[in-house]
Design an enzyme around this catalytic site. Structure first.
Site, PDB file in Angstrom:
ATOM      1  N   SER A   1       0.852  -1.187   0.000  1.00  0.00           N
ATOM      2  CA  SER A   1       0.000   0.000   0.000  1.00  0.00           C
ATOM      3  C   SER A   1       0.889   1.238   0.000  1.00  0.00           C
ATOM      4  O   SER A   1       2.109   1.139   0.109  1.00  0.00           O
ATOM      5  CB  SER A   1      -0.908   0.006   1.228  1.00  0.00           C
ATOM      6  OG  SER A   1      -0.142   0.321   2.374  1.00  0.00           O
ATOM      7  N   LYS A   2       0.250   2.366  -0.127  1.00  0.00           N
ATOM      8  CA  LYS A   2       0.942   3.646  -0.231  1.00  0.00           C
ATOM      9  C   LYS A   2       1.951   3.823   0.913  1.00  0.00           C
ATOM     10  O   LYS A   2       3.014   4.416   0.729  1.00  0.00           O
ATOM     11  CB  LYS A   2      -0.113   4.763  -0.202  1.00  0.00           C
ATOM     12  CG  LYS A   2       0.336   6.061  -0.840  1.00  0.00           C
ATOM     13  CD  LYS A   2       0.422   5.989  -2.352  1.00  0.00           C
ATOM     14  CE  LYS A   2       1.447   6.956  -2.892  1.00  0.00           C
ATOM     15  NZ  LYS A   2       1.946   6.671  -4.219  1.00  0.00           N
ATOM     16  N   ARG A   3       1.602   3.288   2.058  1.00  0.00           N
ATOM     17  CA  ARG A   3       2.491   3.489   3.216  1.00  0.00           C
ATOM     18  C   ARG A   3       3.833   2.783   3.039  1.00  0.00           C
ATOM     19  O   ARG A   3       4.815   3.079   3.715  1.00  0.00           O
ATOM     20  CB  ARG A   3       1.690   3.113   4.450  1.00  0.00           C
ATOM     21  CG  ARG A   3       2.154   2.139   5.419  1.00  0.00           C
ATOM     22  CD  ARG A   3       1.017   1.768   6.362  1.00  0.00           C
ATOM     23  NE  ARG A   3       0.429   0.495   5.909  1.00  0.00           N
ATOM     24  CZ  ARG A   3       0.987  -0.680   6.120  1.00  0.00           C
ATOM     25  NH1 ARG A   3       2.123  -0.745   6.763  1.00  0.00           N
ATOM     26  NH2 ARG A   3       0.426  -1.784   5.693  1.00  0.00           N
TER      27      ARG A   3
END
Ligand code: GLU
Length: 468
Positions: free
Chosen positions: A242-244
């Protein structure tokens, strides 16, 4: 089409940036097709009009082009084939493999609510499946495919093995909505069939869809493609990417300065392996790629590995090709274009730049000596080497450089000699020379820089500092 021909496809939905998972799926399909001398097609799944955008389609083209994943023939727009999808839905209806469903949204919602209250499965069972057509109202209807209700559906998957889904879990999925538009689930099957797709390699988030899509294949009597559902990519912590975890869009990796060949190598290793090989060329990947080499557990994204591969691919790349790719990187990351002079300089210096850098950004940093024109304006750290003593030595060096043959070995000798005369080591003289020629403490060797710059430019840079 002969039976042995392989036809694969990548079928991205144009709803944002191009995800690296999509890039990896595209790469696997491309490698598989190229290995077998087959065909690799691109279908843009733009059926969802609310979410699809032309910008996202452009991002897919750019991402594919950057990665060198060339597809055969024209791009297929799924939306443009809506009439054909409707035709198939009506064909299934005419054959009795599908039926008209007049249930309204409210009725379906009420069915689900009651099922939930009674602790039954909320899978919608349309009362119209077996209804006598004489009882059909004159009202809008959806076309639903009749899914099997008894027994089980087995997906023979090249990665997951035999995956069994109980048919009691399958709904009669809608193929054509009451407004006449086809659903995505129907469109995928019709397109794959019409495009002659022999192997569907895609993310395992589509595994459950495969069981539902099977109803359409069976209803139409079409051959089912070979399925290969590949595990999704996870972050280093084992959680779904994910973006994180950092960048998700393919283009971000181009802007970060990784060569496309390294990205291909890295993405190929993400979920697929060939023994212990980490570094390989495109030709090797094409030779080696097979569905058996795809692992069953999710691969973990590891930026360090990408960086290492990036360095290794740069080190062996062709100089002119590297320059061209660096220019594309500069454009993609919003940096200044190269002048002809800079381009030529970069290419002639490439031999001493391309080892050791792990990204184009690092390489360009190292190339400062050839990209920047005089005066070199040494930074604070490198300027420390330019004290009065070293300036004096540089001054002494000047006549020697004026007369020396411009050859690496001789230049080394000359510098060593002058250093010795001054009771110092060659290494000590390298620091001020680095400051003079590059203005930085990190650069290629001073002799490589002299060779690339030539006598005149080298002397001018020394003069800029010594003042004589
Ligand atoms: N459009 C789907 C996606 O982007 C892919 C569907 C498929 O490969 O069958 O996830």
């Amino acid at each position: 089409m002969s039976h042995t021909e392989v036809v694969t496809r990548i079928a991205p939905s144009p709803t944002g940036y191009m995800h690296i998972g999509t890039a990896r799926t595209a790469l696997f399909n491309w490698l598989f097709a190229r290995k077998h001398g087959g065909t690799f097609l691109l279908r843009v799944e733009d059926t969802d009009r609310a979410r699809s955008t032309p910008e996202a389609t452009e991002a897919i083209y750019r991402g594919m082009t950057w990665l060198g994943l060339d597809w055969d023939g024209d791009t297929v727009s799924q939306f443009a084939r809506a009439d054909r999808h409707a035709e198939v839905a009506h064909q299934m209806l005419a054959d009795g493999a599908a039926y008209k469903c007049f249930s309204t949204q409210d009725e379906i919602a009420a069915f689900r609510e009651a099922a939930r209250a009674e602790g039954r499965s909320t899978l919608f069972r349309s009362p119209w499946r077996d209804a006598d057509p004489a009882t059909h109202p004159d009202a809008p209807f959806a076309i639903r495919v009749k899914a099997p209700q008894e027994g089980a559906t087995v997906i023979k998957d090249k990665v997951q093995g035999d995956v069994t889904i109980q048919n009691s879990e399958l709904d009669d999925m809608i193929c054509l909505r009451s407004d006449g538009t086809p659903t995505y689930m129907l469109a995928v099957v019709v397109d794959d069939h019409d495009m002659g797709i022999t192997h569907v390699i895609r993310g395992d988030d589509h595994l459950a869809n495969a069981a539902r899509q099977m109803s359409v294949y069976n209803a139409m009597g079409w051959d089912v493609p070979v399925w290969a559902h590949i595990p999704l990519i996870h972050g280093p912590d084992g959680k779904k990417l994910s973006k994180r975890h950092g960048a998700l869009g393919v283009e971000e990796y181009q802007a970060m300065g990784y060569p496309a060949a390294a990205m291909r190598n890295y993405l190929a290793r993400l979920g697929w392996s060939h023994g212990d090989d980490e570094f390989f060329t495109d030709a090797q990947a094409r030779d080696w790629f097979d569905l058996d080499g795809i692992g069953r557990s999710p691969a973990r994204f590891d930026l360090k590995k990408l960086e290492n591969l990036s360095g290794q691919h740069m080190a062996v790349a062709d100089d002119a090709a590297l320059v061209a790719e660096i220019e594309a990187y500069l454009a993609a990351s919003g940096q200044q274009e190269l002048s002809d002079h800079q381009r030529n300089g970069l290419e002639s210096a490439m031999y001493c730049l391309k080892g050791g850098a792990k990204s184009f950004g690092q390489l360009v940093d190292k190339a400062r000596f050839v990209l920047k024109s005089r005066p070199m304006e040494p930074d604070e750290k490198s300027a420390k080497a330019l004290d009065d003593v070293s300036r004096g030595i540089l001054q002494q060096l000047t006549p020697h450089l004026q007369n020396a043959s411009w050859n690496r070995d001789l230049l080394e000798e000359v510098v060593a000699q002058v250093a010795e005369q001054n009771g110092t080591k060659m290494g000590k003289l390298a620091q001020p020379l680095r400051a003079v020629l590059a203005g930085r403490t990190v650069s290629p060797s001073v002799f490589d820089m002299m060779m690339v710059l030539g006598r005149e430019e080298t002397l001018l840079r020394i003069q800029d500092v010594t003042g004589t």
